[in-house]
Design a protein around this motif. Structure first.
Motif, mmCIF file in Angstrom:
data_model
loop_
_atom_site.group_PDB
_atom_site.id
_atom_site.type_symbol
_atom_site.label_atom_id
_atom_site.label_comp_id
_atom_site.label_asym_id
_atom_site.label_seq_id
_atom_site.Cartn_x
_atom_site.Cartn_y
_atom_site.Cartn_z
ATOM 1 N N ASP A 31 0.844 -1.192 0.000
ATOM 2 C CA ASP A 31 0.000 0.000 0.000
ATOM 3 C C ASP A 31 0.879 1.242 0.000
ATOM 4 O OD1 ASP A 31 -2.372 -1.449 0.081
ATOM 5 O OD2 ASP A 31 -2.333 -1.581 2.273
ATOM 6 N N GLY A 32 0.452 2.230 -0.732
ATOM 7 C CA GLY A 32 1.200 3.477 -0.759
ATOM 8 C C GLY A 32 0.905 4.266 -2.011
ATOM 9 N N PRO A 33 1.409 5.498 -2.084
ATOM 10 C CA PRO A 33 1.175 6.338 -3.261
ATOM 11 C C PRO A 33 1.746 5.681 -4.522
ATOM 12 C CG PRO A 33 2.061 7.627 -1.433
ATOM 13 C CD PRO A 33 2.197 6.180 -1.049
ATOM 14 N N LEU A 34 1.061 5.893 -5.637
ATOM 15 C CA LEU A 34 1.471 5.296 -6.902
ATOM 16 C C LEU A 34 2.932 5.601 -7.249
ATOM 17 C CD1 LEU A 34 0.743 3.767 -9.538
ATOM 18 C CD2 LEU A 34 -0.145 5.942 -10.432
ATOM 19 N N PRO A 35 3.412 6.852 -7.097
ATOM 20 C CA PRO A 35 4.820 7.107 -7.442
ATOM 21 C C PRO A 35 5.792 6.275 -6.612
ATOM 22 C CG PRO A 35 3.611 9.163 -7.312
ATOM 23 C CD PRO A 35 2.707 8.101 -6.758
ATOM 24 N N ASP A 36 5.497 6.073 -5.333
ATOM 25 C CA ASP A 36 6.389 5.279 -4.487
ATOM 26 C C ASP A 36 6.333 3.801 -4.863
ATOM 27 O OD1 ASP A 36 7.757 7.017 -2.590
ATOM 28 O OD2 ASP A 36 5.769 7.495 -1.830
ATOM 29 N N VAL A 37 5.154 3.320 -5.234
ATOM 30 C CA VAL A 37 5.040 1.923 -5.666
ATOM 31 C C VAL A 37 5.846 1.716 -6.951
ATOM 32 C CG1 VAL A 37 3.464 0.133 -6.484
ATOM 33 C CG2 VAL A 37 2.805 1.577 -4.551
ATOM 34 N N ALA A 38 5.756 2.670 -7.874
ATOM 35 C CA ALA A 38 6.529 2.573 -9.120
ATOM 36 C C ALA A 38 8.025 2.609 -8.829
ATOM 37 C CB ALA A 38 6.138 3.703 -10.062
ATOM 38 N N ALA A 39 8.430 3.492 -7.931
ATOM 39 C CA ALA A 39 9.850 3.578 -7.572
ATOM 40 C C ALA A 39 10.325 2.276 -6.936
ATOM 41 C CB ALA A 39 10.074 4.757 -6.622
ATOM 42 N N TRP A 40 9.537 1.719 -6.054
ATOM 43 C CA TRP A 40 9.901 0.459 -5.394
ATOM 44 C C TRP A 40 10.016 -0.672 -6.403
ATOM 45 C CZ3 TRP A 40 6.448 -3.865 -4.777
ATOM 46 C CH2 TRP A 40 7.011 -4.923 -4.039
ATOM 47 N N LEU A 41 9.030 -0.789 -7.279
ATOM 48 C CA LEU A 41 9.031 -1.872 -8.253
ATOM 49 C C LEU A 41 10.249 -1.818 -9.174
ATOM 50 C CD1 LEU A 41 5.312 -2.211 -9.399
ATOM 51 C CD2 LEU A 41 6.740 -4.043 -8.479
ATOM 52 N N THR A 42 10.698 -0.611 -9.488
ATOM 53 C CA THR A 42 11.835 -0.464 -10.394
ATOM 54 C C THR A 42 13.167 -0.410 -9.651
ATOM 55 O OG1 THR A 42 11.505 1.949 -10.427
ATOM 56 C CG2 THR A 42 10.498 0.661 -12.209
ATOM 57 N N GLY A 43 13.126 -0.666 -8.344
ATOM 58 C CA GLY A 43 14.360 -0.716 -7.577
ATOM 59 C C GLY A 43 14.975 0.643 -7.293
ATOM 60 N N ARG A 44 14.141 1.687 -7.287
ATOM 61 C CA ARG A 44 14.619 3.036 -6.997
ATOM 62 C C ARG A 44 14.231 3.449 -5.571
ATOM 63 N NH1 ARG A 44 15.343 1.215 -12.253
ATOM 64 N NH2 ARG A 44 16.425 2.793 -13.484
ATOM 65 N N PRO A 45 14.847 4.507 -5.038
ATOM 66 C CA PRO A 45 14.499 4.982 -3.689
ATOM 67 C C PRO A 45 13.019 5.328 -3.569
ATOM 68 C CG PRO A 45 16.547 5.989 -4.436
ATOM 69 C CD PRO A 45 15.974 5.264 -5.626
ATOM 70 N N HIS A 46 12.434 4.996 -2.435
ATOM 71 C CA HIS A 46 11.002 5.194 -2.219
ATOM 72 C C HIS A 46 10.751 5.419 -0.741
ATOM 73 C CE1 HIS A 46 10.660 1.195 -0.385
ATOM 74 N NE2 HIS A 46 11.565 0.834 -1.282
ATOM 75 N N ALA A 47 9.483 5.705 -0.399
ATOM 76 C CA ALA A 47 9.120 5.969 0.991
ATOM 77 C C ALA A 47 8.153 4.928 1.544
ATOM 78 C CB ALA A 47 8.503 7.367 1.105
ATOM 79 N N LEU A 48 8.114 3.737 0.937
ATOM 80 C CA LEU A 48 7.212 2.687 1.418
ATOM 81 C C LEU A 48 7.822 1.996 2.632
ATOM 82 C CD1 LEU A 48 6.162 1.061 -1.974
ATOM 83 C CD2 LEU A 48 4.920 2.780 -0.655
ATOM 84 N N ALA A 49 7.082 1.946 3.708
ATOM 85 C CA ALA A 49 7.587 1.315 4.940
ATOM 86 C C ALA A 49 7.436 -0.193 4.858
ATOM 87 C CB ALA A 49 6.822 1.846 6.148
ATOM 88 N N GLY A 50 8.520 -0.897 5.124
ATOM 89 C CA GLY A 50 8.465 -2.343 5.221
ATOM 90 C C GLY A 50 8.462 -3.096 3.911
ATOM 91 N N ALA A 51 8.571 -2.408 2.786
ATOM 92 C CA ALA A 51 8.578 -3.093 1.486
ATOM 93 C C ALA A 51 9.925 -3.778 1.282
ATOM 94 C CB ALA A 51 8.328 -2.111 0.361
#
Length: 210
Positions: free
Chosen positions: A183-203
């Motif tokens: 769960d989280g904002p779409l930009p952070d989910v995209a960043a996480w999926l592509t292996g970039r810095p993000h603000a998702l807790a616990g991902a």
């Protein structure tokens, strides 16, 4: 992902948006700025800018393939892609900007020139996938939009179009074989999926993609 979520027309709009951000970022960088690192390990901004320019040239080869029917691979040899990236640090800021701009304009002109029939012609990507030419704008949109963020010169995932981020998330989730997303904002989910810095807790940590 449904077909309506990512059409060639939408992808071309995302290409224009991403290209504008890349060119604007590099326009403000001198040689020192281009020698700074990026979020991609071992890549300076000059390496990344050269990769974006070389990618436009490589996709232009596929456009010519679609237009003429003459088999024209993205890269003439396995080492050509790496050589293009390595060329970046050897160029001046002005030379690198010119390559980025000219290659982007050549690709756009080539895409503009394809007929309805030529858009349906199949080509083969550098990864060996056989795709219709209608896939080429999306391939370029990924490059310019994600790497505009990677340059670290003012663009964040939150600045990219929501439609692009949705299409990117759908594609990368499928390629990574993930059934769920944090769960989280779409930009952070995209960043996480592509292996970039993000603000998702616990991902869980993911390696770089693209």
């Amino acid at each position: 992902m449904t077909d309506t979520a990512r059409t060639p027309a939408l992808a071309r709009a995302w290409v224009r948006a991403g290209t504008e951000r890349v060119l604007a970022a590099v326009a403000g960088l001198d040689e020192a700025g281009l020698s700074a690192g990026t979020v991609l390990p071992g890549w300076t901004r000059a390496h990344l800018a050269a990769h974006i320019a070389a990618n436009a040239d490589a996709l232009g080869n596929l456009v010519r393939w679609a237009a003429t029917g003459v088999r024209t691979p993205m890269y003439a040899s396995p080492g050509e892609r790496a050589a293009g990236i390595d060329r970046g640090p050897a160029l001046s800021a002005a030379e690198l900007r010119a390559w980025l701009t000219d290659s982007a304009h050549r690709l756009a002109a080539g895409l503009d020139g394809l007929t309805d029939e030529q858009w349906r012609h199949e080509v083969v990507t550098a990864q060996g996938r056989t795709v219709p030419a209608t896939e080429l704008p999306w391939m370029r949109a990924r490059e310019v939009c994600v790497h505009a963020v990677d340059l670290g010169a003012g663009t964040a995932f939150a600045d990219l179009p929501d439609g692009f981020l949705t299409a990117l998330v759908d594609e990368v989730r499928e390629k990574r074989g993930l059934t769920g997303l944090p769960d989280g904002p779409l930009p952070d989910v995209a960043a996480w999926l592509t292996g970039r810095p993000h603000a998702l807790a616990g991902a869980p940590e993911l390696g770089p993609w693209l």
